[in-house]
Design a protein around this motif. Structure first.
Motif, PDB file in Angstrom:
ATOM      1  N   TYR A  26       0.937  -1.444  -0.285  1.00  0.00           N
ATOM      2  CA  TYR A  26      -0.110  -0.263  -0.392  1.00  0.00           C
ATOM      3  C   TYR A  26       1.092   1.354  -0.315  1.00  0.00           C
ATOM      4  O   TYR A  26       0.238   2.043  -0.644  1.00  0.00           O
ATOM      5  N   VAL A  29       2.789   1.912  -3.415  1.00  0.00           N
ATOM      6  CA  VAL A  29       1.221   3.043  -5.123  1.00  0.00           C
ATOM      7  C   VAL A  29       1.464   4.172  -3.857  1.00  0.00           C
ATOM      8  O   VAL A  29       1.567   5.216  -4.495  1.00  0.00           O
ATOM      9  N   TYR A  35      -1.911  12.415  -3.361  1.00  0.00           N
ATOM     10  CA  TYR A  35      -3.251  11.960  -3.600  1.00  0.00           C
ATOM     11  C   TYR A  35      -3.678  12.314  -2.243  1.00  0.00           C
ATOM     12  O   TYR A  35      -2.377  12.342  -1.232  1.00  0.00           O
ATOM     13  N   ASN A  40      -6.030   7.989  -1.404  1.00  0.00           N
ATOM     14  CA  ASN A  40      -5.588   7.170  -0.361  1.00  0.00           C
ATOM     15  C   ASN A  40      -6.376   6.365   0.176  1.00  0.00           C
ATOM     16  O   ASN A  40      -6.335   4.860   0.168  1.00  0.00           O
ATOM     17  N   LEU A  43      -7.948   4.459  -2.569  1.00  0.00           N
ATOM     18  CA  LEU A  43      -7.034   3.180  -3.196  1.00  0.00           C
ATOM     19  C   LEU A  43      -6.857   2.032  -2.096  1.00  0.00           C
ATOM     20  O   LEU A  43      -6.102   0.984  -2.332  1.00  0.00           O
ATOM     21  N   LEU A  47      -7.090  -1.494  -3.637  1.00  0.00           N
ATOM     22  CA  LEU A  47      -6.486  -2.647  -3.732  1.00  0.00           C
ATOM     23  C   LEU A  47      -6.645  -3.959  -2.640  1.00  0.00           C
ATOM     24  O   LEU A  47      -6.404  -5.042  -3.428  1.00  0.00           O
ATOM     25  N   LEU A  76      -9.925   5.285 -10.323  1.00  0.00           N
ATOM     26  CA  LEU A  76      -9.665   4.853  -9.390  1.00  0.00           C
ATOM     27  C   LEU A  76      -9.411   3.455  -9.813  1.00  0.00           C
ATOM     28  O   LEU A  76     -10.230   2.791 -10.653  1.00  0.00           O
ATOM     29  N   ALA A  78      -6.541  -0.518  -9.868  1.00  0.00           N
ATOM     30  CA  ALA A  78      -6.121  -1.367  -9.698  1.00  0.00           C
ATOM     31  C   ALA A  78      -5.622  -2.806 -10.096  1.00  0.00           C
ATOM     32  O   ALA A  78      -6.916  -2.779 -10.278  1.00  0.00           O
ATOM     33  N   ALA A  88      -1.767   0.283  -8.508  1.00  0.00           N
ATOM     34  CA  ALA A  88      -3.271   1.672  -8.227  1.00  0.00           C
ATOM     35  C   ALA A  88      -3.017   1.999  -9.183  1.00  0.00           C
ATOM     36  O   ALA A  88      -1.632   2.993  -8.215  1.00  0.00           O
ATOM     37  N   ALA A  90      -5.155   7.076  -9.066  1.00  0.00           N
ATOM     38  CA  ALA A  90      -6.127   7.603  -9.240  1.00  0.00           C
ATOM     39  C   ALA A  90      -6.009   8.520 -10.109  1.00  0.00           C
ATOM     40  O   ALA A  90      -4.807   9.213 -10.489  1.00  0.00           O
TER      41      ALA A  90
END
Length: 291
Positions: A26, A29, A35, A40, A43, A47, A76, A78, A88, A90
């Protein structure tokens, strides 16, 4: 115990599940982008969802989930593969106002749709689309399963900008006479009690014990997950070719060369005028390389 997914099932029932936890993956990314917090969080949920769905369908290929909205958050996306690699991105409306830190899923994306693409190494590519008619990402994905007439599936997703996690339950075809026919309703009812801090802060086996200590749960070995990007010079070359000869020549006339980069990992790719001319003249040739 982070960055892994773990399958489990309830003995003598037709119910199975998966639980996923993401930490370093995470963070990998998020560090590549800037972002806002609310994005976040979404996202992280996405994920976790793409990892759960990839393991559920057991696809020998790539699975991607795209949320296409008409709000400030227009995209968005992933992607996951059987090797446990996740990535991923955005896309925010550049002219829009930055969303509040606690902006909800619906506030960010507005109306739109979810597109789920299964791209196997062999066989036909499959794509399913469902409208964004619910208040959370998890509920919209559940609607996809319901609409596509797949197995009944429930999802619980959580993220806080540092950790992400998810729980999935799925009911297999009708139970036999020797199975617990009430297991599905009971397992879902218990899962509804899960708190975000438990899904993000506890080890996976501890979560399962808290929820199902009165059930007979069989837990399988976990599978490791990690950040991974599938970009390559060859794939970027193919993407450039889709722009068409006229546009490529316009770019060359303006810039003299082409510099581009992967949106997921920010790897940069440089093309000289000669390489672009070769691509136009012979698009099926191997991707040009720099010596």
């Amino acid at each position: 115990m982070s960055d892994q997914i773990q399958r489990f099932l309830f003995d003598q029932t037709n119910v199975r599940g998966e639980i996923v936890t993401l930490d370093t993956t995470y963070a990998e990314v998020l560090t590549r982008h800037g972002y806002p917090h609310a994005v976040n969080v979404l996202l992280g949920e996405l994920l976790a969802a793409v990892a759960l769905l990839t393991d559920t369908v057991k696809l020998d290929g790539t699975l991607s989930i795209e949320v296409r909205g008409r709000g400030d958050l227009s995209l968005l996306m992933a992607e996951s593969n059987p090797g446990g690699e996740l990535r991923a991105i955005a896309r925010l409306d550049e002219e829009g106002v930055l969303p509040a830190e606690d902006a909800s899923f619906r506030e960010l994306v507005g109306e739109g749709q979810i597109v789920i693409t299964l791209d196997p190494k062999e066989g036909k590519r499959y794509q399913g689309i469902v409208a964004l008619e619910h208040e959370t990402l998890g509920a919209c994905l559940e609607a996809y399963f319901s609409q596509s007439e797949q197995l009944p599936t429930r999802l619980w997703l959580a993220a806080d900008g540092k950790k992400a996690g998810g729980l999935l339950l799925q009911r297999l075809p009708d139970a036999s006479q020797n199975q617990d026919v009430d297991a599905w309703e009971r397992s879902v009812h218990l899962a509804e009690t899960i708190k975000q801090e438990e899904l993000l802060g506890l080890e996976q086996r501890e979560v399962l014990y808290r929820l199902y200590h009165e059930e007979t749960v069989r837990v399988f070995d976990p599978k490791a997950l990690r950040f991974g990007c599938t970009c390559s010079r060859e794939r970027m070359t193919r993407a450039l070719h889709t722009l068409g000869e006229a546009e490529l020549k316009d770019i060359l006339a303006d810039q003299g060369e082409i510099d581009t980069q992967c949106h997921f990992c920010h790897t940069k790719y440089h093309y000289t005028a000669a390489e672009i001319e070769a691509l136009i003249d012979n698009p099926d040739a191997p991707a040009p390389t720099i010596h």
